[in-house]
Design a protein around this motif. Sequence first.
Motif, short mmCIF file in Angstrom:
data_model
loop_
_atom_site.label_atom_id
_atom_site.label_comp_id
_atom_site.label_asym_id
_atom_site.label_seq_id
_atom_site.Cartn_x
_atom_site.Cartn_y
_atom_site.Cartn_z
N VAL B 61 0.83 -1.21 0.00
CA VAL B 61 0.00 0.00 0.00
C VAL B 61 0.86 1.26 0.00
O VAL B 61 1.58 1.52 0.96
CB VAL B 61 -0.87 -0.01 1.28
CG1 VAL B 61 -1.75 1.21 1.33
CG2 VAL B 61 -1.68 -1.30 1.36
N ARG B 64 -2.31 7.12 -2.01
CA ARG B 64 -3.46 7.54 -1.23
C ARG B 64 -4.79 7.11 -1.88
O ARG B 64 -5.68 6.58 -1.22
CB ARG B 64 -3.41 9.08 -1.10
CG ARG B 64 -4.28 9.57 -0.02
CD ARG B 64 -4.09 11.05 0.33
NE ARG B 64 -5.13 11.37 1.29
CZ ARG B 64 -5.03 11.10 2.58
NH1 ARG B 64 -3.94 10.57 3.06
NH2 ARG B 64 -6.04 11.37 3.38
N HIS B 66 -5.31 4.72 -3.94
CA HIS B 66 -5.44 3.26 -3.91
C HIS B 66 -6.02 2.81 -2.57
O HIS B 66 -6.89 1.94 -2.52
CB HIS B 66 -4.08 2.62 -4.16
CG HIS B 66 -4.08 1.12 -4.17
ND1 HIS B 66 -4.63 0.39 -5.19
CD2 HIS B 66 -3.61 0.21 -3.27
CE1 HIS B 66 -4.49 -0.90 -4.93
NE2 HIS B 66 -3.88 -1.04 -3.77
N VAL B 67 -5.56 3.43 -1.49
CA VAL B 67 -6.05 3.07 -0.15
C VAL B 67 -7.56 3.32 -0.07
O VAL B 67 -8.32 2.46 0.37
CB VAL B 67 -5.33 3.90 0.95
CG1 VAL B 67 -5.99 3.67 2.30
CG2 VAL B 67 -3.86 3.55 1.01
N ALA B 71 -10.17 0.15 -0.06
CA ALA B 71 -10.96 -0.02 1.17
C ALA B 71 -12.43 -0.18 0.82
O ALA B 71 -13.12 -1.04 1.36
CB ALA B 71 -10.76 1.18 2.10
N PRO B 78 -10.81 2.76 5.28
CA PRO B 78 -9.49 3.07 4.73
C PRO B 78 -8.47 3.20 5.85
O PRO B 78 -8.77 3.78 6.90
CB PRO B 78 -9.68 4.40 4.01
CG PRO B 78 -10.94 4.97 4.53
CD PRO B 78 -11.79 3.84 5.01
N SER B 79 -7.31 2.62 5.63
CA SER B 79 -6.28 2.67 6.67
C SER B 79 -4.96 3.06 5.99
O SER B 79 -4.40 2.27 5.23
CB SER B 79 -6.19 1.29 7.32
OG SER B 79 -5.03 1.22 8.10
N PHE B 80 -4.50 4.27 6.26
CA PHE B 80 -3.26 4.74 5.66
C PHE B 80 -2.08 4.24 6.46
O PHE B 80 -2.10 4.31 7.70
CB PHE B 80 -3.24 6.27 5.58
CG PHE B 80 -4.26 6.79 4.63
CD1 PHE B 80 -4.02 6.80 3.26
CD2 PHE B 80 -5.49 7.23 5.08
CE1 PHE B 80 -4.97 7.26 2.37
CE2 PHE B 80 -6.46 7.68 4.20
CZ PHE B 80 -6.20 7.69 2.84
#
Lengths: 260, 260
Positions: B61, B64, B66-67, B71, B78-80
Amino acid sequence: MIWCRFQAGETISYGIVEDETVIEVSGIPWEEHARTGKTHNLSDVKLLVPVIPETFYCAGVNYRDHVLKMAALLNREPSFPPRADIGYRANNALIAQGETIVIPKDAHDEVQYEGELVAVFGKKCRNVSPSEALDYVFGWTIGNDISERVWQRNDRTLWRAKNADTFKPMGPWIVTGLAPDQLRTTVRVNGRVTEDFDTGNMIFDAPTFISEVSKYNTIEAGDIMWLGTDGIPENIKGGDVVEVEISNIGILRNPVVREE
Amino acid sequence: MIWCRFQAGETISYGIVEDETVIEVSGIPWEEHARTGKTHNLSDVKLLVPVIPETFYCAGVNYRDHVLKMAALLNREPSFPPRADIGYRANNALIAQGETIVIPKDAHDEVQYEGELVAVFGKKCRNVSPSEALDYVFGWTIGNDISERVWQRNDRTLWRAKNADTFKPMGPWIVTGLAPDQLRTTVRVNGRVTEDFDTGNMIFDAPTFISEVSKYNTIEAGDIMWLGTDGIPENIKGGDVVEVEISNIGILRNPVVREE
């Protein structure tokens, strides 16, 4: 038969260990090779990591007692892996017999050993049944899956928790012709036995793991598969010496320092 | 400069690509090497995976968008990633330019491409700052991180979801002297553009990832680091052709079949 990889002077070579002698061999044990006629005293050579694999497989959680004891310790329900999903480790972390495990200076105190039986493959292997699987294993060695538990719990991946430089001692050599479910693993820290378990207690045995992986992945000659640990590992610290002994293979011994 | 690894007849070698010609080189591009005086027409050689790394790093990952979109697709919050924790892929899965992505017969229909910029290291690297990090990169190539999303969601590890044989196309070659944050990635399925994004949109850029990894891990010459993908990948199926183009590098093109 005992196969080592060693350095003597400028020469790096495979060799056959007989008593206290290393018989130098040209080539690779699981490919074409020949005795060179040279011999060395075992005590005069530096043992190297027995093989640098193309792919470094690692079973992770794979002993029933380990799951039960860890669950009891953490006051949780035990959770057994439902399938033989293989994991990975990284070659940068490999060190040989006698080399030093270096705990990074910012690591927490929860740095632990995990003594593991390791399969070394000798033939390319794809889509094999459990009953055929061991035909593709050249021999067996010992791994110590050093783990920093705080990073293991908190990082997104296992990169530094399990793959920091020096965190994967492997050796001292490869032994052929063993039954992987009939060995005894003993871990000692500074000479005191801290773990002692049978390799027959794996949740998924070596043939099962090899067969499962080979359904999707081509295992190459020279690849390795670490098969998990039992018990509840203790912390190790700078100044300690960790030994993982597996019966009929030998003793993998590494000192520990903490980076300053 | 464009460096390829190729086979012509029985010879496997590195070469320098100039227009439609491959200039054969003995040795390894990032070690000692010399032009042999032999040349080949580019169209007459088989391009190989440009390097088989000792350690195959993969950022996972790292964009941004794509996250956020993944998700939604995976029905998760979403988890960055809070830190540049590196992941891994496995060498068994590597295939070259033009080779076929084989979807296993029991895979679900959610099999997807991920077009990625790849750093190829040319020098051993430990404890380097972000400002020095790119000095250790020899050049850049293209990766396609093929992923089976049902296995990715349900298995304990990424072993078959991302590392099944043929799931890691890489190539067509290595290009030196590029700024990794100033490239444009375009993915096409059967000629239709499905993703189009700037490599400057990474959450952690290449210098940051290299510097972070090098705090604990020695990166070796010949190691590779895949740097993540953007967008929301679509499913691919047998009969498709997937292309990942990165500006100033080239086009990585692979057909897809489903195993019967």
